[in-house]
Scaffold this motif. Sequence first.
Motif, mmCIF file in Angstrom:
data_model
loop_
_atom_site.group_PDB
_atom_site.id
_atom_site.type_symbol
_atom_site.label_atom_id
_atom_site.label_comp_id
_atom_site.label_asym_id
_atom_site.label_seq_id
_atom_site.Cartn_x
_atom_site.Cartn_y
_atom_site.Cartn_z
ATOM 1 N N VAL A 1 0.845 -1.198 0.000
ATOM 2 C CA VAL A 1 0.000 0.000 0.000
ATOM 3 C C VAL A 1 0.880 1.248 0.000
ATOM 4 O O VAL A 1 0.599 2.220 -0.708
ATOM 5 C CB VAL A 1 -0.978 0.002 1.192
ATOM 6 N N GLY A 2 1.972 1.237 0.773
ATOM 7 C CA GLY A 2 2.906 2.369 0.754
ATOM 8 C C GLY A 2 3.493 2.580 -0.624
ATOM 9 O O GLY A 2 3.598 3.718 -1.117
ATOM 10 N N PHE A 3 3.887 1.484 -1.292
ATOM 11 C CA PHE A 3 4.394 1.541 -2.665
ATOM 12 C C PHE A 3 3.340 2.139 -3.587
ATOM 13 O O PHE A 3 3.638 3.011 -4.408
ATOM 14 C CB PHE A 3 4.776 0.120 -3.111
ATOM 15 N N GLU A 4 2.096 1.689 -3.430
ATOM 16 C CA GLU A 4 1.005 2.196 -4.260
ATOM 17 C C GLU A 4 0.817 3.693 -4.063
ATOM 18 O O GLU A 4 0.666 4.444 -5.044
ATOM 19 C CB GLU A 4 -0.289 1.458 -3.933
ATOM 20 N N ILE A 5 0.834 4.145 -2.827
ATOM 21 C CA ILE A 5 0.633 5.567 -2.549
ATOM 22 C C ILE A 5 1.745 6.401 -3.173
ATOM 23 O O ILE A 5 1.477 7.447 -3.790
ATOM 24 C CB ILE A 5 0.529 5.802 -1.023
ATOM 25 N N ILE A 6 2.988 5.957 -3.041
ATOM 26 C CA ILE A 6 4.105 6.695 -3.635
ATOM 27 C C ILE A 6 3.958 6.786 -5.147
ATOM 28 O O ILE A 6 4.103 7.860 -5.738
ATOM 29 C CB ILE A 6 5.453 6.051 -3.239
ATOM 30 N N ILE A 7 3.650 5.661 -5.791
ATOM 31 C CA ILE A 7 3.471 5.648 -7.248
ATOM 32 C C ILE A 7 2.327 6.578 -7.647
ATOM 33 O O ILE A 7 2.452 7.374 -8.586
ATOM 34 C CB ILE A 7 3.205 4.216 -7.761
ATOM 35 N N LEU A 8 1.205 6.489 -6.939
ATOM 36 C CA LEU A 8 0.047 7.321 -7.291
ATOM 37 C C LEU A 8 0.359 8.804 -7.103
ATOM 38 O O LEU A 8 -0.065 9.636 -7.924
ATOM 39 C CB LEU A 8 -1.176 6.910 -6.482
ATOM 40 N N LEU A 9 1.084 9.165 -6.051
ATOM 41 C CA LEU A 9 1.457 10.572 -5.855
ATOM 42 C C LEU A 9 2.348 11.065 -6.990
ATOM 43 O O LEU A 9 2.160 12.175 -7.501
ATOM 44 C CB LEU A 9 2.161 10.757 -4.505
ATOM 45 N N ILE A 10 3.317 10.240 -7.377
ATOM 46 C CA ILE A 10 4.221 10.633 -8.464
ATOM 47 C C ILE A 10 3.470 10.767 -9.780
ATOM 48 O O ILE A 10 3.666 11.725 -10.534
ATOM 49 C CB ILE A 10 5.384 9.618 -8.597
ATOM 50 N N VAL A 11 2.603 9.809 -10.074
ATOM 51 C CA VAL A 11 1.895 9.803 -11.356
ATOM 52 C C VAL A 11 0.830 10.895 -11.421
ATOM 53 O O VAL A 11 0.729 11.631 -12.404
ATOM 54 C CB VAL A 11 1.263 8.411 -11.627
ATOM 55 N N PHE A 12 0.026 11.021 -10.377
ATOM 56 C CA PHE A 12 -1.125 11.923 -10.431
ATOM 57 C C PHE A 12 -0.775 13.391 -10.175
ATOM 58 O O PHE A 12 -1.531 14.273 -10.553
ATOM 59 C CB PHE A 12 -2.210 11.478 -9.436
ATOM 60 N N GLN A 13 0.349 13.677 -9.534
ATOM 61 C CA GLN A 13 0.684 15.049 -9.163
ATOM 62 C C GLN A 13 0.614 16.033 -10.328
ATOM 63 O O GLN A 13 -0.083 17.045 -10.239
ATOM 64 C CB GLN A 13 2.055 15.093 -8.472
ATOM 65 N N PRO A 14 1.284 15.791 -11.450
ATOM 66 C CA PRO A 14 1.202 16.800 -12.520
ATOM 67 C C PRO A 14 -0.201 16.948 -13.112
ATOM 68 O O PRO A 14 -0.610 18.050 -13.484
ATOM 69 C CB PRO A 14 2.198 16.304 -13.573
ATOM 70 N N TYR A 15 -0.952 15.853 -13.178
ATOM 71 C CA TYR A 15 -2.315 15.912 -13.715
ATOM 72 C C TYR A 15 -3.231 16.718 -12.801
ATOM 73 O O TYR A 15 -4.033 17.521 -13.268
ATOM 74 C CB TYR A 15 -2.891 14.503 -13.897
#
Length: 155
Positions: free
Chosen positions: A121-135
């Motif tokens: 879940v921590g891995f998922e949150i980090i990935i989602l923050l990185i991916v979704f931030q610019p959008y």
Amino acid sequence: MASKDKKLEGAPKDYNKKVQRNSTFFRAMRNSLHGIWLILVRERNMRIHILLGFLILLVGLHLGLNRADWLWVAVAVFTVISSEFLNTIIEAVVDLVVEKRYHPLAGLAKDVAAGGVLVAVGFEIIILLIVFQPYVWRHFGIVTNFSQFIHDFSK
């Protein structure tokens, strides 16, 4: 479920009598789908992960993620779902072995399996923050170009 003579609740009639390998591909597929159904019915956390995965899908569609971003999002979401499958397997096997007795190694196995889900879940949150931030920033009118900022800063 703990002893050999008890039946698994919710299983098909012939499920508890099974002593040999699946005879056909379709039988194996049916059993696999039944396993997915069981984890969805029995495990609250899996239902939560599936619901959040669906919400992530909707947000990604709304924000218009590109192909590479979808790949990372899929890896993150399915890592969590897969770890929840493994956690459930470990808990079931430990419960089968120790029955209703307490054993420190059983507690260790179950805690480590649950910790694996938490790491996923921590891995998922980090990935989602990185991916979704610019959008998300672009969606709210915040435009940043970090590369340009670094280039200007180095002058």
